[in-house]
Design an enzyme around this catalytic site. Structure first.
Site, PDB file in Angstrom:
ATOM      1  N   HIS A 160      -4.294   9.280  73.141  1.00 30.45           N
ATOM      2  CA  HIS A 160      -5.667   8.872  72.821  1.00 30.45           C
ATOM      3  C   HIS A 160      -5.681   7.495  72.146  1.00 30.45           C
ATOM      4  CE1 HIS A 160      -3.884  11.157  69.621  1.00 30.45           C
ATOM      5  NE2 HIS A 160      -4.900  11.065  68.807  1.00 30.45           N
ATOM      6  N   PHE A 187      -7.232  -7.279  59.030  1.00 23.46           N
ATOM      7  CA  PHE A 187      -6.857  -6.290  60.050  1.00 23.46           C
ATOM      8  C   PHE A 187      -5.394  -6.478  60.458  1.00 23.46           C
ATOM      9  CE2 PHE A 187      -6.838  -4.670  64.469  1.00 23.46           C
ATOM     10  CZ  PHE A 187      -7.230  -3.365  64.197  1.00 23.46           C
ATOM     11  N   ALA A 227       0.077   0.981  62.976  1.00 28.80           N
ATOM     12  CA  ALA A 227       0.650   0.698  64.298  1.00 28.80           C
ATOM     13  C   ALA A 227       0.190   1.780  65.269  1.00 28.80           C
ATOM     14  CB  ALA A 227       2.175   0.675  64.221  1.00 28.80           C
ATOM     15  N   PHE A 234      -6.433   6.202  62.182  1.00 31.20           N
ATOM     16  CA  PHE A 234      -7.797   6.741  62.234  1.00 31.20           C
ATOM     17  C   PHE A 234      -8.370   6.922  60.829  1.00 31.20           C
ATOM     18  CE2 PHE A 234     -11.058   9.941  63.180  1.00 31.20           C
ATOM     19  CZ  PHE A 234     -11.620   9.388  64.319  1.00 31.20           C
ATOM     20  N   ILE A 262       0.551   2.674  69.222  1.00 30.31           N
ATOM     21  CA  ILE A 262       1.384   2.267  70.356  1.00 30.31           C
ATOM     22  C   ILE A 262       0.931   3.026  71.602  1.00 30.31           C
ATOM     23  CG2 ILE A 262       3.750   2.200  71.230  1.00 30.31           C
ATOM     24  CD1 ILE A 262       4.616   2.064  68.219  1.00 30.31           C
TER      25      ILE A 262
END
Ligand code: INI
Length: 155
Positions: free
Chosen positions: A89, A114, A81, A58, A83
């Protein structure tokens, strides 16, 4: 014969920043090692590589934006990562991260690659961080070099 313009992997004079989200550290360490190894083996000197670590995926978009604004780097590689099985969330973290990074790349006019795994399971993440499905970090380093080379030829 059509004229074809594409990048190659000769951008070893470029400056690269790798921004890494530490969450799921075991997985992202594999991505980071893959990216570093690929850049080094293509001749990018250590002094042209900066690694920046943030807590989670985030936090990647704003950090990438601040780095892009420094204007020092030819490409930025974002690694992380997310998962699904381990993330209540998942959709918020993965979605905000992907759309934020895409808009930084367009707004700041620097290639942002990315390299955030979004997988359903830890097994899938392991497979993509240096085992049977390759290493997304290494792939991203190749993409970064190719895009630096391409954009130089378009200037
Ligand atoms: N961050 C990740 O990079 N991957 C995850 O799977 C994850 N999970 O599971 O929640 C995750 N969460 C943390 C998030 O990125 C932020 O660091 C946190 O919400 C603080 O803003």
């Amino acid at each position: 014969m059509a004229k074809i313009i594409e990048g190659d992997f000769s951008a070893n004079t470029g400056k690269f920043s790798i921004v890494v989200a530490r969450f799921n550290e075991f997985i992202v360490n594999g991505l980071l090692e893959g990216a570093l190894d690929t850049l080094r083996r293509h001749g990018v000197p250590e002094s042209n590589i900066t690694v920046i670590k943030v807590p989670g995926a985030f936090e990647l978009p704003l950090t990438v934006k601040k780095i892009a604004r420094q204007g020092q780097y030819d490409a930025i590689i974002a690694l992380g990562a997310v998962i699904r099985g381990a993330t209540p969330h998942f959709d918020y973290v993965a979605g905000q991260c992907a759309s934020g990074i895409a808009s930084v790349s367009l707004d700041e006019d620097v290639p942002v690659i990315f390299g955030v795994l979004t997988t359903d399971s830890i097994e899938q993440a392991i497979e993509r961080s240096g085992s049977k499905a390759g290493n997304k970090g290494a792939d991203c380093a190749m993409t970064a070099m190719e895009m630096v080379s391409l954009y130089r030829s378009l200037e």
